[in-house]
Design a protein around this motif. Sequence first.
Motif, PDB file in Angstrom:
ATOM      1  N   GLY A   1       1.695   9.835  -4.814  1.00 21.74           N
ATOM      2  CA  GLY A   1       1.828   9.578  -6.288  1.00 21.74           C
ATOM      3  C   GLY A   1       1.517   8.848  -6.891  1.00 21.74           C
ATOM      4  N   ILE A   2       0.732   7.421  -6.221  1.00 27.79           N
ATOM      5  CA  ILE A   2       0.137   6.442  -6.321  1.00 27.79           C
ATOM      6  C   ILE A   2      -1.325   7.010  -6.879  1.00 27.79           C
TER       7      ILE A   2
ATOM      8  N   ILE B   1      -2.216  10.047  -8.206  1.00 27.87           N
ATOM      9  CA  ILE B   1      -2.285  11.106  -9.244  1.00 27.87           C
ATOM     10  C   ILE B   1      -1.347  10.684 -10.752  1.00 27.87           C
ATOM     11  N   MET B   2       0.120   9.086  -9.930  1.00 23.38           N
ATOM     12  CA  MET B   2      -0.009   8.450 -11.551  1.00 23.38           C
ATOM     13  C   MET B   2      -0.189   6.728 -11.667  1.00 23.38           C
ATOM     14  N   PRO B   3      -1.304   6.147 -11.214  1.00 20.97           N
ATOM     15  CA  PRO B   3      -1.645   4.775 -10.680  1.00 20.97           C
ATOM     16  C   PRO B   3      -0.156   3.522 -11.470  1.00 20.97           C
ATOM     17  N   LYS B   4       0.590   3.816 -12.469  1.00 23.69           N
ATOM     18  CA  LYS B   4       1.472   3.449 -13.121  1.00 23.69           C
ATOM     19  C   LYS B   4       2.628   3.447 -11.948  1.00 23.69           C
ATOM     20  N   LEU B   5       3.199   4.287 -11.131  1.00 24.86           N
ATOM     21  CA  LEU B   5       3.924   4.648  -9.808  1.00 24.86           C
ATOM     22  C   LEU B   5       4.101   3.515  -8.662  1.00 24.86           C
TER      23      LEU B   5
ATOM     24  N   TYR C   1       6.648   0.678  -9.097  1.00 24.59           N
ATOM     25  CA  TYR C   1       8.760   1.910  -8.815  1.00 24.59           C
ATOM     26  C   TYR C   1       7.977   1.921  -7.418  1.00 24.59           C
TER      27      TYR C   1
END
Length: 45
Positions: free
Chosen positions: A18-19, A21-25, A28
Amino acid sequence: MTLHLELAPVLALLAGVGILIMPKLLNYIVAGYLIAIGLIQILNI
């Protein structure tokens, strides 16, 4: 043949993907981890 999966490595793998794919994740995931660990320690689960 049986396959035994532990929860922590599977969650770590999913979090890592997940990180990527989406570093802003990351924010969270870290927040969720800290909340979960805090609740587990407070409730002695």
